[in-house]
Design a protein around this motif. Structure first.
Motif, PDB file in Angstrom:
ATOM      1  N   PRO A   9       0.834  -1.200   0.000  1.00  0.00           N
ATOM      2  CA  PRO A   9       0.000   0.000   0.000  1.00  0.00           C
ATOM      3  C   PRO A   9       0.873   1.256   0.000  1.00  0.00           C
ATOM      4  O   PRO A   9       1.984   1.243   0.535  1.00  0.00           O
ATOM      5  N   ARG A  10       0.383   2.299  -0.616  1.00  0.00           N
ATOM      6  CA  ARG A  10       1.072   3.585  -0.684  1.00  0.00           C
ATOM      7  C   ARG A  10       0.283   4.618   0.096  1.00  0.00           C
ATOM      8  O   ARG A  10      -0.949   4.571   0.135  1.00  0.00           O
ATOM      9  N   PRO A  11       0.978   5.567   0.688  1.00  0.00           N
ATOM     10  CA  PRO A  11       0.250   6.649   1.353  1.00  0.00           C
ATOM     11  C   PRO A  11      -0.541   7.462   0.326  1.00  0.00           C
ATOM     12  O   PRO A  11      -0.014   7.825  -0.722  1.00  0.00           O
ATOM     13  N   VAL A  12      -1.798   7.704   0.611  1.00  0.00           N
ATOM     14  CA  VAL A  12      -2.658   8.495  -0.265  1.00  0.00           C
ATOM     15  C   VAL A  12      -3.278   9.599   0.566  1.00  0.00           C
ATOM     16  O   VAL A  12      -3.750   9.360   1.680  1.00  0.00           O
ATOM     17  N   GLU A  13      -3.274  10.808   0.018  1.00  0.00           N
ATOM     18  CA  GLU A  13      -3.886  11.942   0.696  1.00  0.00           C
ATOM     19  C   GLU A  13      -4.826  12.620  -0.289  1.00  0.00           C
ATOM     20  O   GLU A  13      -4.428  12.974  -1.398  1.00  0.00           O
ATOM     21  N   PRO A  48      -7.493   0.278   2.616  1.00  0.00           N
ATOM     22  CA  PRO A  48      -8.389   1.008   1.718  1.00  0.00           C
ATOM     23  C   PRO A  48      -7.882   0.938   0.282  1.00  0.00           C
ATOM     24  O   PRO A  48      -6.683   0.775   0.046  1.00  0.00           O
ATOM     25  N   GLU A  49      -8.798   1.056  -0.662  1.00  0.00           N
ATOM     26  CA  GLU A  49      -8.445   1.065  -2.071  1.00  0.00           C
ATOM     27  C   GLU A  49      -8.960   2.355  -2.689  1.00  0.00           C
ATOM     28  O   GLU A  49     -10.108   2.732  -2.494  1.00  0.00           O
ATOM     29  N   VAL A  50      -8.086   3.043  -3.405  1.00  0.00           N
ATOM     30  CA  VAL A  50      -8.462   4.260  -4.112  1.00  0.00           C
ATOM     31  C   VAL A  50      -8.505   3.932  -5.597  1.00  0.00           C
ATOM     32  O   VAL A  50      -7.547   3.390  -6.144  1.00  0.00           O
ATOM     33  N   LEU A  51      -9.616   4.260  -6.230  1.00  0.00           N
ATOM     34  CA  LEU A  51      -9.789   4.021  -7.659  1.00  0.00           C
ATOM     35  C   LEU A  51      -9.820   5.373  -8.358  1.00  0.00           C
ATOM     36  O   LEU A  51     -10.670   6.210  -8.057  1.00  0.00           O
ATOM     37  N   LEU A  52      -8.872   5.607  -9.264  1.00  0.00           N
ATOM     38  CA  LEU A  52      -8.816   6.852 -10.016  1.00  0.00           C
ATOM     39  C   LEU A  52      -9.417   6.632 -11.392  1.00  0.00           C
ATOM     40  O   LEU A  52      -9.066   5.678 -12.077  1.00  0.00           O
TER      41      LEU A  52
END
Length: 124
Positions: A9-13, A48-52
């Motif tokens: 996982p990568r930090p996402v802001e 968590p998963e972020v979908l762009l």
């Protein structure tokens, strides 16, 4: 220190205000014009998963390491076919003829039917 692999996982802001969002992945800001939309999903016990949803920009470039999912618009054909199969032709014709915006020119009935179908598809 070990190099992270592509599944880490990568930090996402994400800072959203009004209709705009500032997105950073691993500290690197993503060009706002490159992202049409985003969604965040988080199940208990999982990361968590972020979908762009990437905007259609011919010169957009991504660099760096991040686990990013990119959405692909699904084919609306099958859903449209199911919707159209359920339409009662008599009810459609009656609804189109009863419309206050029904014109008198060529193709007016067809146009009214298409508008009516669109409204029904949107639940109006």
């Amino acid at each position: 220190m070990d190099q992270p692999n592509e599944t880490d996982p990568r930090p996402v802001e994400i800072t959203a205000q009004g209709g705009h969002a500032d997105i950073k992945i691993g500290g690197t800001r993503i060009d706002p014009s490159a992202v049409h939309a985003y969604s965040v999903r988080h199940f208990a016990g999982e990361h968590p998963e972020v979908l762009l949803h990437v905007a259609d920009c011919g010169d957009t470039r991504w660099s760096g390491i991040a686990r990013v999912s990119v959405a692909d618009a699904s084919d609306p054909g099958p859903a449209a076919a199911v919707f159209l199969d359920a339409i009662d032709p008599e009810a459609l014709e009656r609804a189109a003829l009863d419309r206050s915006d029904l014109g008198t020119g060529p193709n007016s009935l067809t146009k009214a039917m298409l508008i009516q179908l669109g409204e029904w598809a949107r639940g109006l």
